[in-house]
Write a protein that holds these residues in place. Structure first.
Motif, PDB file in Angstrom:
ATOM      1  N   ASN A   2     -29.980  -0.135 -14.531  1.00 43.32           N
ATOM      2  CA  ASN A   2     -31.398  -0.464 -14.522  1.00 43.32           C
ATOM      3  C   ASN A   2     -31.766  -1.443 -13.412  1.00 43.32           C
ATOM      4  O   ASN A   2     -32.925  -1.515 -13.000  1.00 43.32           O
ATOM      5  N   TRP A   3     -30.784  -2.216 -12.979  1.00 46.78           N
ATOM      6  CA  TRP A   3     -30.984  -3.200 -11.928  1.00 46.78           C
ATOM      7  C   TRP A   3     -29.996  -2.931 -10.794  1.00 46.78           C
ATOM      8  O   TRP A   3     -28.857  -2.569 -11.030  1.00 46.78           O
ATOM      9  N   LEU A  31     -32.735   6.774  -9.403  1.00 48.57           N
ATOM     10  CA  LEU A  31     -34.051   6.145  -9.518  1.00 48.57           C
ATOM     11  C   LEU A  31     -35.141   6.956  -8.821  1.00 48.57           C
ATOM     12  O   LEU A  31     -36.323   6.809  -9.132  1.00 48.57           O
ATOM     13  N   GLN A 137     -26.884  -3.400 -15.938  1.00 41.00           N
ATOM     14  CA  GLN A 137     -27.495  -2.789 -17.112  1.00 41.00           C
ATOM     15  C   GLN A 137     -28.631  -3.635 -17.668  1.00 41.00           C
ATOM     16  O   GLN A 137     -29.699  -3.121 -18.019  1.00 41.00           O
TER      17      GLN A 137
END
Length: 248
Positions: A2-3, A31, A137
């Motif tokens: 997520n990052w 993404l 995460q």
């Protein structure tokens, strides 16, 4: 992921970084970002940031730092000890440690452990990458310390610990009720996980002799990674609830 994880020393002029590795691939294929799109970035020890995509090609992505974001996660101020687990278990423990941002993870070879585990890539060249997956995460920006002790006696280590030592055992005191009553237990606390086969009678005697409380997550047998996940979740939930009550 997520990052996107970026280290401070990768930044050029404290603003730009050119990505050519799996992070570049992740931005493009997972993404599905385009030029001028924004991405969430975590920089260990610095915090959470917004970056903008400045250049795009098949082989690289250049991103620019825009602004600091509020911290998405307050790391857990605890230390954790494990009787050297199987490599596949160790990988999951490292991921969880990175996700929740514990201070440190200690791996000790207790008497019942297979010392050959030390030769696994999980405990040699891959240790950092498994921590990084946890940071990516959740957005946690604290990179835990990992200490692998192959010779120092683990019982001496516990006796020398400058803080509270809590031992995970199915027959111990209910941990949830204990923590709700004494939230200060988190300060410099060491949570001790033993072998999945359980503690030996002489280990239990040692804990009692040294006034190390036994705590329980429930009356069922859990694999080490599940017990660790349950502990971290309870700590995180109770601490957040405690902070919320203080604000009210």
């Amino acid at each position: 992921m997520n990052w996107i994880l970026i280290y401070e020393n990768e930044l050029q002029e404290n603003l730009f970084v050119n990505l050519t590795d799996q992070r570049h691939t992740h931005i493009q294929t997972v993404l599905k970002k385009n030029l001028e799109d924004q991405i969430q970035v975590v920089i260990p020890s610095l915090g959470n940031f917004l970056f903008k995509i400045k250049t795009f090609s098949d082989s690289s992505t250049t991103v620019e730092k825009l602004n600091l974001l509020p911290d998405v996660l307050e790391p857990l101020p605890i230390h954790t000890f494990f009787s050297l687990p199987r490599p596949q278990t160790g990988k999951k423990l490292l991921h969880l440690a990175g996700a929740y941002g514990v201070y440190s993870v200690y791996f000790y070879a207790t008497e019942t452990k297979n010392k050959e585990y030390w030769t696994s890539p999980v405990y040699t060249k891959e240790t950092l990458s498994h921590l990084e997956t946890g940071l990516s995460q959740t957005g946690n920006c604290r990179l835990p310390s990992v200490i692998q002790e192959k010779s120092f006696l683990w019982k001496n280590f516990l006796k020398d610990w400058k803080g509270q030592v809590l031992v995970l055992d199915r027959e111990g005191t209910n941990f949830h009720s204990l923590l709700k009553a004494e939230t200060e237990l988190l300060d410099n606390c060491l949570f001790v996980f033993g072998p999945e086969s359980g503690w030996k009678p002489e280990d239990i005697l040692f804990f009692h002799e040294n006034n190390f409380p036994l705590i329980s997550l429930g009356k069922i047998n859990l694999r080490t990674e599940f017990a660790y996940s349950a502990l971290l979740h309870q700590l995180f939930s109770i601490r957040n609830s405690f902070h919320l009550k203080l604000k009210i």
